[in-house]
Design an enzyme around this catalytic site. Structure first.
Site, PDB file in Angstrom:
ATOM      1  N   TYR A   1     -15.473  26.860-146.136  1.00  0.00           N
ATOM      2  CA  TYR A   1     -14.808  26.393-144.920  1.00  0.00           C
ATOM      3  C   TYR A   1     -15.805  25.760-143.953  1.00  0.00           C
ATOM      4  CZ  TYR A   1     -12.532  26.338-140.387  1.00  0.00           C
ATOM      5  OH  TYR A   1     -12.046  25.938-139.171  1.00  0.00           O
ATOM      6  N   HIS A  51     -12.251  16.620-131.092  1.00  0.00           N
ATOM      7  CA  HIS A  51     -12.141  17.832-130.283  1.00  0.00           C
ATOM      8  C   HIS A  51     -12.619  17.623-128.851  1.00  0.00           C
ATOM      9  CE1 HIS A  51     -11.242  19.577-134.094  1.00  0.00           C
ATOM     10  NE2 HIS A  51     -11.372  20.828-133.715  1.00  0.00           N
ATOM     11  N   ASN A  78     -17.966  26.051-132.475  1.00  0.00           N
ATOM     12  CA  ASN A  78     -17.310  27.320-132.762  1.00  0.00           C
ATOM     13  C   ASN A  78     -18.068  28.431-132.036  1.00  0.00           C
ATOM     14  OD1 ASN A  78     -15.901  28.275-135.993  1.00  0.00           O
ATOM     15  ND2 ASN A  78     -14.942  27.825-134.064  1.00  0.00           N
ATOM     16  N   TYR A  94      -9.169  53.962 -93.749  1.00  0.00           N
ATOM     17  CA  TYR A  94      -9.720  53.884 -95.107  1.00  0.00           C
ATOM     18  C   TYR A  94     -10.702  52.731 -95.283  1.00  0.00           C
ATOM     19  CZ  TYR A  94      -6.119  57.206 -96.722  1.00  0.00           C
ATOM     20  OH  TYR A  94      -5.332  58.304 -96.908  1.00  0.00           O
ATOM     21  N   ARG A 118     -13.825  54.354 -93.956  1.00  0.00           N
ATOM     22  CA  ARG A 118     -14.176  55.630 -94.559  1.00  0.00           C
ATOM     23  C   ARG A 118     -14.388  55.521 -96.066  1.00  0.00           C
ATOM     24  NH1 ARG A 118      -9.828  60.234 -94.827  1.00  0.00           N
ATOM     25  NH2 ARG A 118      -8.921  58.922 -93.203  1.00  0.00           N
ATOM     26  N   PHE A 166     -15.614  34.060-133.095  1.00  0.00           N
ATOM     27  CA  PHE A 166     -15.371  33.091-132.026  1.00  0.00           C
ATOM     28  C   PHE A 166     -14.287  33.533-131.053  1.00  0.00           C
ATOM     29  CE2 PHE A 166     -13.142  31.819-135.982  1.00  0.00           C
ATOM     30  CZ  PHE A 166     -11.862  32.182-135.606  1.00  0.00           C
ATOM     31  N   GLU A 224      -3.873  29.585-136.029  1.00  0.00           N
ATOM     32  CA  GLU A 224      -4.600  30.277-134.965  1.00  0.00           C
ATOM     33  C   GLU A 224      -3.557  30.818-133.994  1.00  0.00           C
ATOM     34  OE1 GLU A 224      -7.161  27.088-133.775  1.00  0.00           O
ATOM     35  OE2 GLU A 224      -8.131  27.019-135.732  1.00  0.00           O
TER      36      GLU A 224
END
Length: 540
Positions: free
Chosen positions: A78, A108, A220, A303, A306, A352, A437
């Protein structure tokens, strides 16, 4: 020490093996294994020079030999000679494996939105380089040497900030980084936005023609979310320390009760971070003639005064968690496939996937939002005449002049916006690549939102500081603790005393910038050393 040291103010200690002295400069060595947050601050903020570990370069070369052997023998692996994502079953001819990488990067590189700040781009390159130096990614030495050169010459890719799902790696952002190695895209160079080709021609640099596996190895990974995360952490830690300082001013301006910071209270609960905040507050109010004792003016404070150690301390707990996860991720192999056991085993997996950093950034958003929430409540107590005995809204002439009334509105607006930004991005997922995916982390979205939250916290804190300075003067700043007077003197050079209404937007902007630049010695009392618990009652 459980409590983290502030990064911008204290001496930074690094592992001796990570540095070498050359021409009078300290240089940080990357080996893929022990990069620290402190070193990242040196690289990103101080533009420290990087060198590469010779031992790690041997591993880089060995992993590359494995890739070339796979290509030569025609084994199907791959990302080396297959398509990507849902196209992983498509076999690529041996003569096309180099073209495959070029097409991968160009297709990409489709990020959108405003570019990441240049400092994030620098962090991203550093983290990608460190990951490749682990020697399990199969890239040639020319790739890691080019990344080192770009970082050291401050040639930073222009990387759009939106478009990553935070699984399969930060594909779109890292593709824009990889474009620059190919001589394409755009860069920041010497303060200018220029095309990469133009800068390469000026410097006589040849583009890299990516070969098998190299494009995938560059994109990746989780380096976009982790880079944003590291910068977030550095800024958040500085904010948290400043919150303790400013809260100590407000405590004095409101004549708060010091007993709530007694060390035994915090030891009884057992959180080291809570005890550290209480100890820091005790030191910051040491010698004050404004703070009071239990029962002297009131029995208990609200608060927001404190519970400063409990709330601030919980944020420090989260910062410790975030730092731990970032340190692991900065030194992680996050691409796919990985060439393991000296290149003998090539395995596809899912390193990844950005879930650990997605959680860390979501936790950081929530923790930092709470610092702003409690700060805004202290602002309200400073300006609301029903909650103190100071002039309404700290106005020099109440009625005719509104004073700091609307500054509280601004703080309220920012904390309200933080509440929407703090919604966890990590609980969302959307399938991609034809459902191959089918679960993603949204970690980069979480990191981007955390950046905005941190910026809002700084603005709210700037408003609290402006209000507390004004209130201190009305009480008599000479009665405040020596450290409070030191902060008052420095801060008054940024925002002058308010004698009449003016356009306060500029004051907020200036104070925010001052907090960000870290020029005041905020870290002076970050590591507290006390001789027992007596300091909390010392009113000298």
């Amino acid at each position: 020490m459980v409590f983290p040291m502030p990064l911008s103010s204290l001496f930074l200690e690094f592992p001796p093996q990570s540095f070498q002295l050359e021409r009078g400069m300290w240089m940080i060595e990357l080996n893929g294994s022990d990069l620290s947050v402190e070193q990242m601050e040196k690289i990103c903020y101080e533009r420290e020079t990087i060198v590469l570990s010779k031992a790690s370069l041997i591993d880089v070369r060995a992993s590359r030999e494995t890739v070339e052997e796979i290509v030569a023998k025609g084994h199907t692996v791959y990302g080396i000679n297959t398509g990507f994502g849902k196209l992983s079953d498509v076999r690529i001819a041996s003569e096309d494996v180099d073209d495959l990488q070029r097409h991968l990067i160009r297709s990409h590189a489709c990020g959108v939105g405003e570019p990441f700040p240049e400092i994030v781009s620098r962090a991203m390159m550093t983290l990608r380089l460190n990951a490749l130096m682990k020697g399990v990614s199969g890239v040639r030495e020319i790739v890691v040497q080019r990344l080192r050169y770009l970082i050291n010459e401050e040639i930073h890719p222009v990387i759009p900030s939106q478009g990553s799902l935070g699984a399969s790696g930060d594909l779109a952002p890292l593709a824009h980084l990889a474009l620059v190695l190919m001589g394409e895209g755009a860069v920041y160079y010497r303060g200018e936005l220029r095309t990469t080709d133009d800068v390469y021609q000026e410097l006589g640099i040849q583009p890299i023609h990516l070969k098998a596996k190299e494009g995938l190895a560059l994109i990746n990974g989780t380096q976009a979310m982790t880079a944003v995360g590291v910068i977030n952490y550095i800024e958040a830690e500085k904010n948290a320390l400043q919150c303790d300082w400013v809260a100590s001013l407000t405590l004095q301006a409101l004549e708060g009760i010091r007993d709530a910071f007694h060390p035994s209270i915090h030891e009884a609960r057992g959180y080291p971070e809570q005890s550290a905040v209480a100890a820091r507050i005790r030191n910051l109010i040491q010698g004050s003639h404004l703070v009071t004792f239990q029962g002297e003016k009131r029995v208990q404070d609200a608060y927001s005064l404190r519970c400063i150690p409990q709330v601030h301390g919980a944020t420090w707990q989260t910062l410790n968690y975030v730092r731990e996860k970032l340190t692991i991720e900065m030194n992680a192999a996050t691409d796919n496939p990985l060439l393991l056991e000296g290149g003998k085993v090539v395995v596809s997996g899912g390193n990844f996937h950005g879930q650990p950093i997605a959680f860390a950034m979501d936790f950081l958003k929530i923790a930092m939002s709470e610092l702003a929430n409690i700060s805004e409540r202290r602002i309200e107590r400073l300006v609301n005449p029903q909650l103190n005995d100071l002039p309404p809204f700290l106005s020099p002439n109440p009625g005719l002049q509104s004073g700091l009334m609307i500054l509280q509105y601004v703080a309220a607006s920012l904390v309200s916006e933080n509440k929407t930004l703090a919604h966890p991005a990590s609980v969302d997922s959307i399938p991609s690549s034809a459902n191959q995916e089918d679960h993603v982390s949204m970690g980069t979205t979480a990191a981007r939102h955390a950046s905005v939250v941190i910026d809002h916290v700084r603005k709210v804190l700037a408003i609290e500081l402006i209000c507390s300075l004004q209130a201190l003067e009305m009480r008599g700043e000479e009665r405040a603790s020596p450290l409070a007077q030191q902060l008052w003197k420095s801060a008054r050079t940024i925002v002058p005393v308010i004698t009449e209404d003016r356009v306060f937007s500029k004051d907020i902007e200036n104070m925010t910038s001052w907090l960000k630049d870290g020029s005041f010695d905020w870290g002076k009392w970050s590591s507290v050393k006390e001789g027992g618990g007596s300091s909390y009652v010392d009113n000298s």
